[in-house]
Design an enzyme around this catalytic site. Structure first.
Site, PDB file in Angstrom:
ATOM      1  N   ASN A   1       0.965  -1.231   0.046  1.00 39.51           N
ATOM      2  CA  ASN A   1      -0.005   0.046  -0.027  1.00 39.51           C
ATOM      3  C   ASN A   1       0.955   1.164   0.194  1.00 39.51           C
ATOM      4  O   ASN A   1       1.843   1.492   1.157  1.00 39.51           O
ATOM      5  CB  ASN A   1      -0.967   0.018   1.143  1.00 39.51           C
ATOM      6  CG  ASN A   1      -1.568   1.428   1.600  1.00 39.51           C
ATOM      7  OD1 ASN A   1      -1.753   1.964   0.546  1.00 39.51           O
ATOM      8  ND2 ASN A   1      -2.436   1.389   2.415  1.00 39.51           N
ATOM      9  N   TRP A   2       1.008   1.996  -1.182  1.00 38.33           N
ATOM     10  CA  TRP A   2       2.140   2.989  -1.294  1.00 38.33           C
ATOM     11  C   TRP A   2       1.579   4.514  -0.443  1.00 38.33           C
ATOM     12  O   TRP A   2       2.001   5.223  -0.568  1.00 38.33           O
ATOM     13  CB  TRP A   2       2.271   3.480  -2.863  1.00 38.33           C
ATOM     14  CG  TRP A   2       3.064   2.318  -3.402  1.00 38.33           C
ATOM     15  CD1 TRP A   2       3.587   1.058  -2.779  1.00 38.33           C
ATOM     16  CD2 TRP A   2       3.263   2.202  -4.878  1.00 38.33           C
ATOM     17  NE1 TRP A   2       4.077   0.378  -3.956  1.00 38.33           N
ATOM     18  CE2 TRP A   2       3.846   0.829  -4.942  1.00 38.33           C
ATOM     19  CE3 TRP A   2       2.859   3.043  -5.974  1.00 38.33           C
ATOM     20  CZ2 TRP A   2       4.495   0.573  -6.439  1.00 38.33           C
ATOM     21  CZ3 TRP A   2       3.233   2.341  -7.114  1.00 38.33           C
ATOM     22  CH2 TRP A   2       4.173   1.381  -7.536  1.00 38.33           C
ATOM     23  N   LYS A   3       0.080   4.243  -0.151  1.00 37.60           N
ATOM     24  CA  LYS A   3      -0.409   5.594   0.483  1.00 37.60           C
ATOM     25  C   LYS A   3      -0.174   6.594  -0.539  1.00 37.60           C
ATOM     26  O   LYS A   3      -0.185   6.493  -1.712  1.00 37.60           O
ATOM     27  CB  LYS A   3       0.073   5.666   1.717  1.00 37.60           C
ATOM     28  CG  LYS A   3      -0.146   4.244   2.684  1.00 37.60           C
ATOM     29  CD  LYS A   3       0.005   4.498   4.143  1.00 37.60           C
ATOM     30  CE  LYS A   3      -0.142   3.153   4.772  1.00 37.60           C
ATOM     31  NZ  LYS A   3       0.144   3.277   6.306  1.00 37.60           N
TER      32      LYS A   3
ATOM     33  N   HIS B   1      -9.485   0.960   5.398  1.00 38.05           N
ATOM     34  CA  HIS B   1      -8.029   1.214   6.104  1.00 38.05           C
ATOM     35  C   HIS B   1      -8.233   2.355   7.163  1.00 38.05           C
ATOM     36  O   HIS B   1      -9.114   3.042   7.050  1.00 38.05           O
ATOM     37  CB  HIS B   1      -7.273   1.839   4.958  1.00 38.05           C
ATOM     38  CG  HIS B   1      -5.642   1.945   5.489  1.00 38.05           C
ATOM     39  ND1 HIS B   1      -5.306   2.869   6.170  1.00 38.05           N
ATOM     40  CD2 HIS B   1      -4.603   0.940   5.084  1.00 38.05           C
ATOM     41  CE1 HIS B   1      -4.140   2.312   6.719  1.00 38.05           C
ATOM     42  NE2 HIS B   1      -3.734   1.471   5.912  1.00 38.05           N
TER      43      HIS B   1
ATOM     44  N   GLU C   1      -6.643   4.775   8.021  1.00 43.44           N
ATOM     45  CA  GLU C   1      -6.565   6.149   7.776  1.00 43.44           C
ATOM     46  C   GLU C   1      -7.590   6.852   7.134  1.00 43.44           C
ATOM     47  O   GLU C   1      -8.090   7.845   7.411  1.00 43.44           O
ATOM     48  CB  GLU C   1      -5.229   6.307   6.868  1.00 43.44           C
ATOM     49  CG  GLU C   1      -3.911   6.035   7.457  1.00 43.44           C
ATOM     50  CD  GLU C   1      -2.840   5.462   6.792  1.00 43.44           C
ATOM     51  OE1 GLU C   1      -2.665   5.575   5.561  1.00 43.44           O
ATOM     52  OE2 GLU C   1      -1.815   4.775   7.515  1.00 43.44           O
TER      53      GLU C   1
ATOM     54  N   GLU D   1      -4.905  -4.731  10.708  1.00 43.33           N
ATOM     55  CA  GLU D   1      -3.993  -3.870  10.822  1.00 43.33           C
ATOM     56  C   GLU D   1      -4.538  -3.285  12.050  1.00 43.33           C
ATOM     57  O   GLU D   1      -5.093  -2.293  12.080  1.00 43.33           O
ATOM     58  CB  GLU D   1      -4.000  -2.782   9.661  1.00 43.33           C
ATOM     59  CG  GLU D   1      -3.817  -3.421   8.291  1.00 43.33           C
ATOM     60  CD  GLU D   1      -3.157  -2.412   7.346  1.00 43.33           C
ATOM     61  OE1 GLU D   1      -2.240  -2.440   6.679  1.00 43.33           O
ATOM     62  OE2 GLU D   1      -4.004  -1.584   7.030  1.00 43.33           O
TER      63      GLU D   1
ATOM     64  N   GLY E   1       2.792   2.622  10.851  1.00 42.60           N
ATOM     65  CA  GLY E   1       3.683   3.381  10.729  1.00 42.60           C
ATOM     66  C   GLY E   1       4.334   3.798  11.785  1.00 42.60           C
ATOM     67  O   GLY E   1       5.014   4.961  11.854  1.00 42.60           O
TER      68      GLY E   1
ATOM     69  N   SER F   1       3.586  -1.960  10.321  1.00 39.09           N
ATOM     70  CA  SER F   1       5.171  -2.213  10.692  1.00 39.09           C
ATOM     71  C   SER F   1       5.707  -3.387  10.313  1.00 39.09           C
ATOM     72  O   SER F   1       6.629  -3.825  10.812  1.00 39.09           O
ATOM     73  CB  SER F   1       5.699  -1.456  12.000  1.00 39.09           C
ATOM     74  OG  SER F   1       5.306   0.007  12.327  1.00 39.09           O
TER      75      SER F   1
ATOM     76  N   GLY G   1       3.011  -1.188   4.150  1.00 35.32           N
ATOM     77  CA  GLY G   1       2.779   0.585   4.183  1.00 35.32           C
ATOM     78  C   GLY G   1       4.534   0.721   3.689  1.00 35.32           C
ATOM     79  O   GLY G   1       4.956   0.540   2.579  1.00 35.32           O
ATOM     80  N   GLY G   2       4.876   1.468   4.402  1.00 34.89           N
ATOM     81  CA  GLY G   2       6.452   1.966   4.410  1.00 34.89           C
ATOM     82  C   GLY G   2       7.426   1.018   3.869  1.00 34.89           C
ATOM     83  O   GLY G   2       8.137   1.439   2.874  1.00 34.89           O
TER      84      GLY G   2
HETATM   85  P1  13P Z   1       3.154   0.402   7.607  1.00 29.78           P
HETATM   86  O1  13P Z   1       3.663  -0.625   7.088  1.00 29.78           O
HETATM   87  O2  13P Z   1       3.807   1.719   7.104  1.00 29.78           O
HETATM   88  O3  13P Z   1       3.009   0.308   9.152  1.00 29.78           O
HETATM   89  O4  13P Z   1       1.713   0.652   7.025  1.00 29.78           O
HETATM   90  C1  13P Z   1       0.686  -0.588   7.157  1.00 29.78           C
HETATM   91  C2  13P Z   1      -0.480   0.068   6.310  1.00 29.78           C
HETATM   92  O5  13P Z   1      -1.101   0.509   6.690  1.00 29.78           O
HETATM   93  C3  13P Z   1      -0.840  -0.665   5.257  1.00 29.78           C
HETATM   94  O6  13P Z   1      -1.883  -0.571   4.771  1.00 29.78           O
END
Ligand code: 13P
Length: 255
Positions: free
Chosen positions: A12-14, A100, A102, A172, A178, A218, A239-240
């Site tokens: 997920n590149w956000k 998600h 967010e 999640e 994050g 994470s 994510g990251g």
């Molecule tokens: P991180 O891997 O950056 O913690 O993010 C996880 C995430 O929200 C994937 O959708």
């Protein structure tokens, strides 16, 4: 890890990367997957909407699937700024992240909104990746199971068994996203087993054993192997660590 279920590693590149950076990352990944990928896990990328078409064309016949990070809760019409599942379908996206944390936190999406989006996605042959998770306050108050059960009941358990079987669940924990605070293997396994038991109660043991439940929060190339080895963890939503090709490829190889 259970060998009968589909294994998935999804990035997920956000709201990150320029188009050029996104294309370089994709090119590097394609090369690494061609050279190094020896397992049967499915790889999904979730770029920002504006890059989906380009990235999808770049992927061509390589074994990577492309999805969107969100979709509208309407199909078409006067909804300025929104993107519908039929539009996603028309550009070849075949999956969508729904709910998600967010989106739930910053854009106030409810379980009911998620339920509507999941219905639309299924009607348009797009795989919903339904994201659920509790906040730190909820975990500290020992409410995590209640919260997850409600997210399942109100967001996805209205589906028929047939439609539910088309979905992917991503657990999640919000406090792990994050933050560098990964769920411990015990916490992840406990919650994944709980989710699977609720699916078995609602549908059947057979369906519960078939649905893929991903861990996100994470997850990186240092901890992925341990998490993916857990009985009820079928891969990760990253994510990251999905923004660097080497890190993401190491996670793919950890399955
Ligand atoms: P991180 O891997 O950056 O913690 O993010 C996880 C995430 O929200 C994937 O959708």
């Amino acid at each position: 890890m259970n060998d009968t279920r589909k294994k998935i590693v999804a990035g997920n590149w956000k709201m990150n990367l320029s188009l050029q950076e996104a294309q370089s990352l994709t090119a590097e990944l394609i090369g690494m997957i061609q050279d190094e990928k020896h397992n049967a896990c499915e790889v999904f990328l979730f770029p920002p909407f504006v890059y989906i078409n380009t990235i999808n064309k770049q992927i061509q016949d390589n074994p990577i699937q492309v999805g969107a990070q969100n979709c509208a809760d309407q199909l078409s019409g006067a909804y300025t700024g929104e993107v519908s599942v039929s539009m996603l379908n028309s550009i070849g996206a075949n999956a969508v992240l729904i709910g998600h944390s967010e989106r739930r936190t910053y854009y106030h999406e409810s379980n009911q909104t998620c339920a509507t989006k999941i219905n639309l996605a299924i009607q348009h042959n797009i795989i919903p990746f339904y994201c659920i998770g509790e906040t730190l306050n909820e975990r500290n108050a020992n409410q995590q199971f209640e919260i997850i059960e409600k997210q399942l009941n109100d967001g996805i358990f209205h589906l028929s068994a047939e439609d539910f079987s088309k979905c992917v669940i991503a657990y999640e924990p919000v406090w792990a996203i994050g933050t560098g605070l990964t769920a411990s293997p015990e916490q992840a396994q406990e919650m994944h087993a709980f989710i699977r038991s609720k699916i078995a109660d609602k549908y059947s043991m057979e369906i519960a054993q078939k649905v893929s439940i991903l861990y996100g929060g994470s997850c990186n190339d240092q901890n992925a192997k341990e998490l993916f080895a857990l009985t009820d963890v079928d891969g990760g939503l990253i994510g990251g660590a999905s923004l660097k090709s080497r890190n993401f490829m190491n996670i793919i190889n950890a399955i």
